[in-house]
Design an enzyme around this catalytic site. Structure first.
Site: not given
Ligand code: M6R
Length: 609
Positions: A100-101, A486, A489, A74, A2, A604, A505, A27, A482
């Protein structure tokens, strides 16, 4: 999660709020709305979906006034819908709230207010706020006192902005747990969850501390602390530029941020390296303390944890300190063992991730020292850590983390070399060799980026798949995690990363001609082991996409697709491997028509647990 904005000033409130919401859209983008106070009355507009929907609505139903608040949502409590969209109002529409929260005691407050005759329209926790404020105004309190009384009733973590007809030229605000900034331009003030929204018109800003609250009016800013004492505002210049937060010539912010990586590395090296040694000017821990650390516990989430897993290998190898890694959300609940020489390391781009922050708080409650690697050095984690290392990646806005990841890995590598050097563990020639290779990374990255067309071909193949496997070992096992993160996501293709040795395994059972396998096999100690993985997958008809060192003819011959990275030391390879994996996810998502910067269901900064 948010985004909230508020504006008071001579410009068009609707336009300033809209631009602010666009800058904060990363956000949350389930719904958006705004409330504007004009001619003594509050008007609201809300729309489900991205900010563009709100923009369309405003075209037909514009808003006029000098004070307003806005929100991009969000969803936590209640599905994305117009009725659940912020701002939330009291019955007479004389008070509007954006939040927000989470108000953790909202159920109790809701039932109390319902007993008092208040009618709730939405499923949100936020709606208790306008009704509570209404109640205190009805009881005869001034708007300032009603707002303060409302805050005292709210538990949980939040950032809030409120306008009320009875306080014609004021925006009330409060921060407890979720970030909030007050910024000023020329005879105008903006409130925002993050810097990008204020950059276009403001010159300096106050980063509110937890528990602070107050109001802005044309006369200025009044801030109180949690005890109700007046606080002297601490204005700090805004150093971020419009170019930093704008996608410029790129189609998406993610692509811009991928392309920024060589410059980020040059910036890091300029700040941290001289001819022979490594420097962390911002690091508050002295050399004596760092040399005595006996154990490091890295806790982070998502991409930041993947970087931390590479960091663990660096720290064990170069600093010779026993190091563990864990998801923050697991670490804090497993009653971690503590000892006097343990150092907890938090890694976060945003510095606001609720799980990582809770991990830091858990560490401090157990009297452990905390060092955080942060990209946002004005964040809550920055304030709550004992020391920090600035990632220096510049603002990262794309939901999929890219340049922050490689900056995390680079800073962890430099940190491990720094501590190893303090402890006299690394001969200066060895350090000089690694550092001289590291200095070549920006140009190596540029070379990889130039070759993006070959990634497009792989993406065109991958776009119709439902599942993909990523394999790597040692330094590049986290790269496999990673790469998979990516891809899933932003393209919504299911992807999993595994350590190459674990493939046989269990995960091998997944391989078929429809399940491609990405083999990360740069030159080095584990390359031949990765060839075994390749053969295992190939024997089950799996299509092979390999990431290899330039000129590796043996693996090229065996691969259906390959991407070459420049030759480098194995320890540096994750920095280079990351770039084609980011591009692969990006172009696959583009092929599938996905909105790369706004992946579904995500936001984000994840500020809820
Ligand atoms: O702001 P942060 O690095 O603490 O965020 C952690 C994760 O939420 C963040 O890395 C998330 O996995 C990304 N969207 C991945 O691309």
């Amino acid at each position: 999660m948010c985004g909230i904005v508020g504006y008071i000033g001579p410009k068009s409130v609707e336009s300033v709020l809209l631009v602010g919401l666009q800058k904060l859209e990363y956000r949350g983008y389930d719904s958006a709305g705004m409330a504007v106070l004009g001619d003594g009355e509050i008007a609201t507009r809300k729309a489900v979906g991205k900010i563009a929907e709100l923009q369309k609505l405003l075209k037909n139903q514009p808003m006029f006034g000098t004070v307003g608040i806005g929100h991009s949502r969000w969803a936590t409590h209640g599905e994305p819908s117009t009725v659940n969209a912020h701002p939330h109002l009291n019955k007479q529409h004389t008070i509007a709230v954006v939040h927000n929260g989470v108000f953790e005691n909202y159920a109790k407050l809701r039932s109390e207010l319902t007993d008092d005759g208040y009618v709730f329209l939405s499923e949100t926790d936020t709606e208790v706020a306008p009704h509570l404020m209404d109640k205190y105004l009805e009881e005869g309190f001034s708007p300032e006192e009603a707002f303060a009384r409302m805050l005292r009733r709210l538990d949980g973590q939040y950032a809030l902005a409120v306008i009320a007809e009875k306080a014609n030229q004021k925006i009330f605000f409060a921060r407890k747990g979720s970030p909030l900034i007050v910024a000023r331009g020329k005879s105008e003030y903006l409130l925002s969850s993050d810097i990008p929204a204020v950059v276009p018109i403001c010159e300096d800003a106050i980063y509110l501390e937890n528990g602070e609250w107050g109001y802005v009016s044309p006369e200025g800013v009044t801030i109180f602390n949690a005890a109700g004492d007046i606080v002297t505002p601490k204005w700090e210049p805004i150093t971020v530029s419009i170019e930093d937060v704008d996608k410029g010539e790129f189609e998406y912010l993610m692509l811009k941020e991928i392309y920024e990586q060589p410059d980020v590395f040059e910036r890091i090296f300029k700040e941290r390296l001289d001819e022979t040694f490594i420097h962390f000017p911002e690091l508050k821990f002295g050399k004596e303390y760092l040399a005595r650390v006996g154990r490091i516990l890295i806790q982070a989430c998502g991409t930041s944890l993947n970087a931390g897993m590479i960091g663990r290998i660096y720290i064990e190898q170069f600093s010779r300190i026993s190091t563990e890694t864990d998801y923050s959300s697991e670490w804090r609940y497993r009653n971690p063992l503590t000892s006097g020489d343990s150092l907890v390391v938090g890694i976060s781009q945003s510095g606001e991730t609720a799980d990582t922050l809770a991990g830091i708080r858990e560490a401090k409650a157990k009297f452990m020292r905390v060092l955080s690697f942060l990209n946002n050095v004005n964040s809550t984690m920055a304030r709550e850590s004992d020391a920090l290392i600035n990632l220096m990646a510049g603002p990262e806005i794309g939901v999929a983390s890219t340049k922050a990841f490689t900056a995390q890995v680079a800073n962890l590598l430099l940190f491990s070399l720094y501590v190893g050097s303090i402890k006299w563990l690394i001969p200066s020639e060895e350090r000089a060799k690694i550092l001289s290779e590291l200095r070549m990374v920006p140009d190596m990255m540029r070379k990889i980026l130039k070759n993006h067309d070959s990634i497009k071909k792989i993406a065109a193949f991958l776009k119709d798949k439902n599942d993909t496997i990523f394999l790597g070992r040692t330094y590049n096992y986290p790269s496999a995690l990673e790469g998979a993160l990516k891809l899933k996501e932003i393209s919504y293709i299911h992807a999993s990363g595994y350590a190459g040795g674990e493939f046989k395994h269990g995960p091998l059972a997944l391989v078929s001609e429809n399940v491609p396998v990405v083999i990360i096999a740069p030159k080095g100690e584990i390359r031949t082991k990765m060839i075994s993985n390749l053969k295992e997958a190939q024997a089950r008809k799996g299509k092979i996409i390999s990431i290899i060192t330039e000129g590796d003819e043996e693996i090229k011959k065996e691969s259906d697709f390959y991407f070459e990275i420049p030759e480098c030391d194995e320890s540096i390879s994750p920095l280079l491997v990351a770039v084609p994996l980011q591009l692969l996810a990006y172009y696959t998502a583009i092929e599938r028509g996905c909105d790369v910067d706004r992946p579904r269901n995500l936001a984000k900064a994840v500020t809820v647990e």
